[in-house]
Enzyme design. Sequence first.
Site, PDB file in Angstrom:
ATOM      1  N   LEU A   1       0.825  -1.440  -0.020  1.00  0.00           N
ATOM      2  CA  LEU A   1      -0.147   0.014   0.032  1.00  0.00           C
ATOM      3  C   LEU A   1       0.773   1.259   0.066  1.00  0.00           C
ATOM      4  O   LEU A   1       2.193   1.344   0.350  1.00  0.00           O
ATOM      5  CB  LEU A   1      -0.816  -0.040   1.297  1.00  0.00           C
ATOM      6  CG  LEU A   1      -1.953  -1.260   1.231  1.00  0.00           C
ATOM      7  CD1 LEU A   1      -2.489  -1.407   2.557  1.00  0.00           C
ATOM      8  CD2 LEU A   1      -3.075  -0.938   0.278  1.00  0.00           C
TER       9      LEU A   1
ATOM     10  N   ALA B   1       0.994 -20.518  15.028  1.00  0.00           N
ATOM     11  CA  ALA B   1       1.058 -19.050  15.350  1.00  0.00           C
ATOM     12  C   ALA B   1       0.247 -17.990  14.315  1.00  0.00           C
ATOM     13  O   ALA B   1      -0.453 -17.424  15.208  1.00  0.00           O
ATOM     14  CB  ALA B   1       2.734 -18.540  14.704  1.00  0.00           C
TER      15      ALA B   1
ATOM     16  N   HIS C   1       2.494 -11.362   9.213  1.00  0.00           N
ATOM     17  CA  HIS C   1       3.680 -11.730   8.197  1.00  0.00           C
ATOM     18  C   HIS C   1       4.286 -12.951   8.833  1.00  0.00           C
ATOM     19  O   HIS C   1       4.477 -13.325   9.909  1.00  0.00           O
ATOM     20  CB  HIS C   1       4.712 -10.493   8.209  1.00  0.00           C
ATOM     21  CG  HIS C   1       5.971 -10.970   7.338  1.00  0.00           C
ATOM     22  ND1 HIS C   1       5.935 -10.946   6.318  1.00  0.00           N
ATOM     23  CD2 HIS C   1       7.075 -11.689   7.669  1.00  0.00           C
ATOM     24  CE1 HIS C   1       7.135 -11.354   5.674  1.00  0.00           C
ATOM     25  NE2 HIS C   1       7.849 -11.796   6.677  1.00  0.00           N
TER      26      HIS C   1
END
Length: 204
Positions: free
Chosen positions: A97, A183, A113
């Site tokens: 972005l 995770a 991420h």
Amino acid sequence: MERKAKVAVFVSGGGTNLQALIDAQQKGIIKSGEISLVVSNKKSAFALERAEKAGIKGVFVSKKENGGQEGFERAVNEILDAEGIDLIVLAGFLSILSPGFTRKWENRIINIHPSLIPSFCGEGFYGLTVHEKALEYGVKVTGATVHFVNEIPDGGKIILQKAVDIQDGDTPEILQRRVMEQAEWIILPEAAEMICNSIINQEE
Ligand code: GAR
């Protein structure tokens, strides 16, 4: 009852992180926010089907049809403003972005991420590549990070991280799945709840 923060989830692909958010909302793990919108920059993203199945409005916004990044972001902003969105969650949204967009939404965009930032992150590190690089380097521990999004790719303030062990014989695909299960699908809903909660409490 307190108002809920309105969440838009941005996707580009399979949408397993979107699914984790939907499931967390159904289980009450996300209780301060509601997923109101799913935005995809890929027409064929399976994530749009997941949204439809969950009864969530899904939209495809084309960069090409909007004349590039600026037009894409203008179109997206119109939709977000019309829906009264409070928080953007990037869940496998594989496009960067612009600084103009991230400034407009300062502290209102979070991203998942698939590594422990600051390792294996930044431009070019997305999806399976992140796990290929971790295996190539030979690290013994990797994981996932949820962070705020600013103008530096993967450079915003860290919100949550979770470590995952690398095992002998791991392939990028096996490792990707383990990082998701152990995770990403846990910390993304947790972080979304934390930020939604802080948004609605700022209003009191
Ligand atoms: C996830 O592993 C996510 O962390 C990663 O893409 C995958 C999307 O999977 N995102 C990035 O690499 C961002 N730099 P999903 O569509 O099944 O959620």
